[in-house]
Scaffold this active site. Structure first.
Site, PDB file in Angstrom:
ATOM      1  N   CYS A 114      50.569  28.933-101.471  1.00 12.57           N
ATOM      2  CA  CYS A 114      51.847  28.341-101.043  1.00 12.57           C
ATOM      3  C   CYS A 114      52.264  27.147-101.901  1.00 12.57           C
ATOM      4  O   CYS A 114      53.444  26.830-102.004  1.00 12.57           O
ATOM      5  CB  CYS A 114      51.777  27.935 -99.571  1.00 12.57           C
ATOM      6  SG  CYS A 114      51.440  29.351 -98.522  1.00 12.57           S
ATOM      7  N   HIS A 276      58.030  23.740 -98.188  1.00 11.67           N
ATOM      8  CA  HIS A 276      57.559  25.128 -98.214  1.00 11.67           C
ATOM      9  C   HIS A 276      57.797  25.718 -96.827  1.00 11.67           C
ATOM     10  O   HIS A 276      57.488  25.089 -95.814  1.00 11.67           O
ATOM     11  CB  HIS A 276      56.072  25.160 -98.573  1.00 11.67           C
ATOM     12  CG  HIS A 276      55.402  26.435 -98.191  1.00 11.67           C
ATOM     13  ND1 HIS A 276      55.901  27.662 -98.575  1.00 11.67           N
ATOM     14  CD2 HIS A 276      54.297  26.687 -97.437  1.00 11.67           C
ATOM     15  CE1 HIS A 276      55.120  28.611 -98.079  1.00 11.67           C
ATOM     16  NE2 HIS A 276      54.152  28.051 -97.377  1.00 11.67           N
ATOM     17  N   ASN A 306      57.633  33.504 -94.426  1.00 11.37           N
ATOM     18  CA  ASN A 306      56.911  32.684 -95.397  1.00 11.37           C
ATOM     19  C   ASN A 306      56.675  33.541 -96.648  1.00 11.37           C
ATOM     20  O   ASN A 306      55.936  34.521 -96.591  1.00 11.37           O
ATOM     21  CB  ASN A 306      55.586  32.238 -94.758  1.00 11.37           C
ATOM     22  CG  ASN A 306      54.722  31.408 -95.677  1.00 11.37           C
ATOM     23  OD1 ASN A 306      54.898  31.423 -96.896  1.00 11.37           O
ATOM     24  ND2 ASN A 306      53.778  30.695 -95.110  1.00 11.37           N
TER      25      ASN A 306
HETATM   26  N1  COA Z   1      52.474  38.068 -81.127  1.00 14.95           N
HETATM   27  C1  COA Z   1      52.052  37.848 -79.878  1.00 14.95           C
HETATM   28  N2  COA Z   1      50.963  37.119 -79.569  1.00 14.95           N
HETATM   29  C2  COA Z   1      50.267  36.599 -80.600  1.00 14.95           C
HETATM   30  C3  COA Z   1      50.652  36.801 -81.929  1.00 14.95           C
HETATM   31  C4  COA Z   1      51.799  37.567 -82.173  1.00 14.95           C
HETATM   32  N3  COA Z   1      52.249  37.805 -83.414  1.00 14.95           N
HETATM   33  N4  COA Z   1      49.762  36.152 -82.713  1.00 14.95           N
HETATM   34  C5  COA Z   1      48.857  35.579 -81.921  1.00 14.95           C
HETATM   35  N5  COA Z   1      49.155  35.849 -80.644  1.00 14.95           N
HETATM   36  C6  COA Z   1      48.436  35.431 -79.443  1.00 14.95           C
HETATM   37  C7  COA Z   1      46.961  35.256 -79.684  1.00 14.95           C
HETATM   38  O1  COA Z   1      46.292  36.496 -79.568  1.00 14.95           O
HETATM   39  C8  COA Z   1      46.563  34.296 -78.593  1.00 14.95           C
HETATM   40  O2  COA Z   1      46.454  35.013 -77.382  1.00 14.95           O
HETATM   41  P1  COA Z   1      45.375  34.570 -76.293  1.00 14.95           P
HETATM   42  O3  COA Z   1      45.758  33.177 -75.889  1.00 14.95           O
HETATM   43  O4  COA Z   1      45.589  35.569 -75.212  1.00 14.95           O
HETATM   44  O5  COA Z   1      44.067  34.633 -76.964  1.00 14.95           O
HETATM   45  C9  COA Z   1      47.796  33.407 -78.463  1.00 14.95           C
HETATM   46  O6  COA Z   1      48.890  34.127 -79.064  1.00 14.95           O
HETATM   47  C10 COA Z   1      47.639  32.071 -79.177  1.00 14.95           C
HETATM   48  O7  COA Z   1      47.087  32.308 -80.449  1.00 14.95           O
HETATM   49  P2  COA Z   1      46.962  31.167 -81.517  1.00 14.95           P
HETATM   50  O8  COA Z   1      46.476  31.736 -82.812  1.00 14.95           O
HETATM   51  O9  COA Z   1      46.191  30.009 -80.923  1.00 14.95           O
HETATM   52  O10 COA Z   1      48.504  30.799 -81.621  1.00 14.95           O
HETATM   53  P3  COA Z   1      49.184  29.482 -82.091  1.00 14.95           P
HETATM   54  O11 COA Z   1      49.913  28.883 -81.018  1.00 14.95           O
HETATM   55  O12 COA Z   1      48.276  28.627 -82.901  1.00 14.95           O
HETATM   56  O13 COA Z   1      50.254  30.097 -83.111  1.00 14.95           O
HETATM   57  C11 COA Z   1      50.529  30.441 -85.437  1.00 14.95           C
HETATM   58  C12 COA Z   1      49.818  30.887 -84.190  1.00 14.95           C
HETATM   59  C13 COA Z   1      49.977  31.269 -86.591  1.00 14.95           C
HETATM   60  C14 COA Z   1      52.005  30.690 -85.292  1.00 14.95           C
HETATM   61  C15 COA Z   1      50.279  28.937 -85.673  1.00 14.95           C
HETATM   62  O14 COA Z   1      48.911  28.648 -85.541  1.00 14.95           O
HETATM   63  C16 COA Z   1      50.750  28.489 -86.986  1.00 14.95           C
HETATM   64  O15 COA Z   1      51.900  28.540 -87.312  1.00 14.95           O
HETATM   65  N6  COA Z   1      49.852  27.945 -87.833  1.00 14.95           N
HETATM   66  C17 COA Z   1      50.207  27.574 -89.164  1.00 14.95           C
HETATM   67  C18 COA Z   1      50.282  28.805 -89.989  1.00 14.95           C
HETATM   68  C19 COA Z   1      50.892  28.581 -91.341  1.00 14.95           C
HETATM   69  O16 COA Z   1      51.734  27.759 -91.521  1.00 14.95           O
HETATM   70  N7  COA Z   1      50.429  29.373 -92.282  1.00 14.95           N
HETATM   71  C20 COA Z   1      50.928  29.361 -93.572  1.00 14.95           C
HETATM   72  C21 COA Z   1      50.363  28.237 -94.295  1.00 14.95           C
HETATM   73  S1  COA Z   1      50.992  28.145 -95.850  1.00 14.95           S
END
Ligand code: COA
Length: 349
Positions: A114, A276, A306
């Protein structure tokens, strides 16, 4: 003093729009979940066979070169940032050089995910400032759609990414009121495995804790891509989303402030911040933390997802095309991603 300026900018996104609801075909998710957690409504997916990271880079490059008032023949160096190259090797830089029938110039690939475009921009900036090159093409392009696990297992990562490309042409200028003022690059390899694609690679961890001496001949014959890797579906990206989020919201403001402090500016001096496009929630957090107004931050993740190394040049290009950036404006570019790496660039348009 010699500086580099962005003389031309271009972007390309594939025609095929994939909405959040379209993803329901492959995985258990919802439009509501994706929008609420990431801000993304839709992304673009490249044509499966006709479009590659390089071909998208070429399309963006053609526009950037034309807008710079130059020709492919005049480009004297290429820096190509991507994590989704057409081939494991050689890199996309040489494929673009061939596709655009450029001279036998240097072509460098940058693998900083990224932050890739900002690392690439910084490298190009140094070559311009030393007077070594006069027309450098800097490209960020990704074809994520081909390498994602679109099943429910990887839904936390797969819903985020999209395809596209952005490119700029850097040229020298002696005008004090324009050009790249500084670039700032950082890394912290301690968190390398938090956002990564482990295979194919030379680490061999997919065999578990075995020592090399314990492998049998059949295993050694297929270390790079093994049947076991395919059976265990270990050929996809991995992300610990919450860990990435926590680190990003600290490092983004830090590296933006570093660029401002270096040049004696305050956040209120920024005409436009192009973060980004990792996640809208991260960009909003950064905006709040730096007390920037809505007009000072440009986001388009809602429409493209992204696009990793392509995200900053695509957003910059779109903002410029919409007339949000004019000559003399202070523009800050900032990125954070796998590595971890993070970076910023401060420039006068
Ligand atoms: N649709 C539905 N549910 C989803 C899902 C999706 N696409 N992805 C994850 N979940 C669920 C998980 O299974 C989990 O369920 P559970 O509570 O029953 O176990 C729940 O949502 C929470 O998961 P979690 O991974 O803790 O979610 P979160 O709130 O952290 O959100 C992201 C996930 C990826 C959106 C978030 O962590 C994020 O944006 N992180 C930064 C990522 C980023 O910027 N990456 C690029 C870097 S350059």
């Amino acid at each position: 003093m010699l500086r580099s300026r962005i003389a031309g900018i271009g972007m390309y996104v594939p025609e095929h729009v994939v909405t959040n609801n379209d993803l329901l075909k492959y995985m258990d998710t919802s439009d509501e979940w994706i929008q609420e957690r990431t801000g993304i409504k839709e992304r673009r997916y490249a044509h499966r066979t006709d479009e590659t990271t390089t071909t998208m880079g070429v399309e963006a490059a053609k526009i950037a070169i034309e807008r710079a008032g130059t020709t492919a023949n005049e480009i004297d160096f290429i820096v190509f940032a991507t994590l989704s190259p057409d081939y494991y090797f050689p890199g996309c830089g040489v494929l673009l050089q061939r596709a655009m029938q450029m001279k036998e110039i240097g072509a460098l690939d940058v693998r900083n995910q990224c932050s890739g475009f900002l690392y690439a921009l910084s490298v190009a900036d140094q070559f311009i400032k030393t007077g070594m090159y006069k027309n450098i093409l800097v490209v960020g392009a990704e074809k994520h759609s081909f390498g994602l696990d679109l099943t429910t297992r990887s839904r936390n990562i797969s819903v985020i990414f999209g395809d596209g490309a952005g490119a700029v042409v850097l040229q020298p200028t002696e005008d004090d009121n324009c050009g790249i003022l500084s670039t700032h690059l950082h890394s912290d390899g301690e968190s390398a495995e938090i956002l990564a694609m482990f295979n194919p690679g030379t680490h061999a961890n997919h065999w578990g804790e075995k020592n090399y001496a314990d492998f049998d001949d059949a295993e050694i014959a297929h270390m790079f891509i093994s049947q076991k890797m395919i059976d265990n579906e270990q050929l996809f990206p991995f992300m610990d989303g919450p860990a990435v989020f926590k680190k990003a919201i600290v490092k983004f403001p830090e590296v933006i402030n570093e660029a401002l402090n270096k040049n004696g500016y305050k956040t209120s001096d920024i005409k436009l911040l192009i973060p980004h496009q990792a996640n809208l929630r991260i960009a909003q957090f950064v905006q709040q933390k730096l007390k920037l107004s809505d007009d000072q931050v440009y986001n388009n993740i809602q429409h493209y997802g992204n696009t990793t190394a392509a995200s900053v040049p695509i957003a910059l290009c779109e903002a410029w095309e919409k007339g949000k950036i004019n000559n003399g404006d202070l523009v800050c570019l900032a990125a954070f991603g796998s590595g971890f790496t993070w970076a910023s660039a401060l420039l006068k348009w």
